[in-house]
Write a protein that holds these residues in place. Structure first.
Motif, short mmCIF file in Angstrom:
data_model
loop_
_atom_site.label_atom_id
_atom_site.label_comp_id
_atom_site.label_asym_id
_atom_site.label_seq_id
_atom_site.Cartn_x
_atom_site.Cartn_y
_atom_site.Cartn_z
N VAL A 2 0.84 -1.20 0.00
CA VAL A 2 0.00 0.00 0.00
C VAL A 2 0.88 1.25 0.00
CG1 VAL A 2 -1.78 1.27 1.27
CG2 VAL A 2 -1.78 -1.22 1.29
N ASP A 19 -2.88 8.17 3.14
CA ASP A 19 -2.91 7.81 1.73
C ASP A 19 -2.49 9.04 0.92
OD1 ASP A 19 -3.51 7.19 -0.88
OD2 ASP A 19 -5.59 6.61 -0.51
N GLU A 53 0.14 -4.10 3.60
CA GLU A 53 -1.20 -3.71 4.06
C GLU A 53 -1.52 -4.31 5.43
OE1 GLU A 53 -5.79 -3.49 2.36
OE2 GLU A 53 -4.22 -4.53 1.21
#
Length: 277
Positions: A2, A19, A53
């Motif tokens: 991720v 993010d 992740e």
């Protein structure tokens, strides 16, 4: 894997993962991020990278945008509202006779949420305070109790060394500190001399602990009978960092001898004695 970007909200603050949301980000970029408290201003610690992740505790919230001049100006303006919120809350604390000390208030960038930090010796029932301050400020309010170390980090100040507190300048996390660290470094066990402005043991006791521990492990035990270039004697102390040993010679004189020149007196020592600690 991720994509993540590391962001902190203030100097020496805790680092959080977000993010990157496709933005090209670099260290020291100022960004607006989505948090559980609403929009917040943060600073990029490192360029985006990837992690497993499975290592994430919860879904990542996104970077909303690169901060604009308007965002920066609003952040500065909110400081006045923060101070006003504290003043309003202090009045209510006095009115409700609550045993708590107000430290700081922080509005979210979108002004939809304010977090008020306080300290107290025991748990405080502040439900009525939350209801009243929410009506007064007309915003969602969260009260958060913090400990002495977090209070010092938030308020700021200078240590006995004359420098800005470590927790304000570079320590993002508090590591455990014990009295054993002071003993290992031969520091006086006077609480006033080994405690910080927070009243807890100095964070810096941890910095050289492992170095002293390793250095002292090489030193001979006090009371050990040894042979030195200047005669036989008994170890009475030493300077671990300089690897110097203090010896009381048989003649009654005191000598300071390099560790490398010391060897145990096999005839004079106990059967279970060893050179090192």
């Amino acid at each position: 894997m991720v994509d993540i970007v590391k962001i902190r909200y203030k100097q020496a603050g805790k680092i959080y993962y977000f993010d990157p949301a496709g933005f090209e980000l670099y260290p020291y970029d100022c960004v607006v991020v989505e948090t559980s408290r609403g929009e917040e201003l943060g600073w990029v610690v490192a360029s985006p990278s990837q992690v497993e992740e499975s290592s994430l505790e919860q879904p990542l919230k996104p970077v909303i945008r690169l901060a604009t001049a308007e965002d920066m100006a609003r952040e500065r303006q909110l400081e006045e509202k923060n101070q006003s919120a504290v003043s309003e809350c202090i009045e209510l604390v006095d009115k409700l006779n609550l045993p708590m000390k107000l430290i700081r208030a922080e509005y979210s960038l979108d002004e939809n949420h304010v977090t008020i930090y306080f300290s107290a010796e025991d748990r405080v029932d502040f439900r009525e305070l939350v209801r009243e301050i929410s009506r007064k400020l007309r915003v969602r309010v969260e009260l958060r109790q913090i400990g002495p170390r977090d209070e010092a980090k938030m308020v700021g100040g200078y240590g006995r060394c004359g420098r800005e507190l470590c927790c304000c300048s570079f320590l993002s996390e508090f590591d455990p500190v014990s009295i054993k660290m002071a003993k290992e470094q031969n520091l006086p066990l006077n609480p006033q001399k080994i405690s910080g402005v927070c009243g807890r043991l100095l964070c810096c006791l941890d910095y050289e602990y492992e170095t002293y521990k390793a250095a002292k492990a090489k030193m001979p035990k006090d009371g050990l009978k040894v042979i030195t270039p200047v005669g036989k004697g008994e170890v009475v102390g030493g300077n671990p960092l300089e690897e110097m040993v203090f010896v009381l010679l048989e003649s009654g004189a005191n000598a300071e001898v390099p560790l490398k020149d010391i060897r145990p007196d096999k005839e004079g020592r106990r059967p279970d004695a060893s050179l090192h600690r």
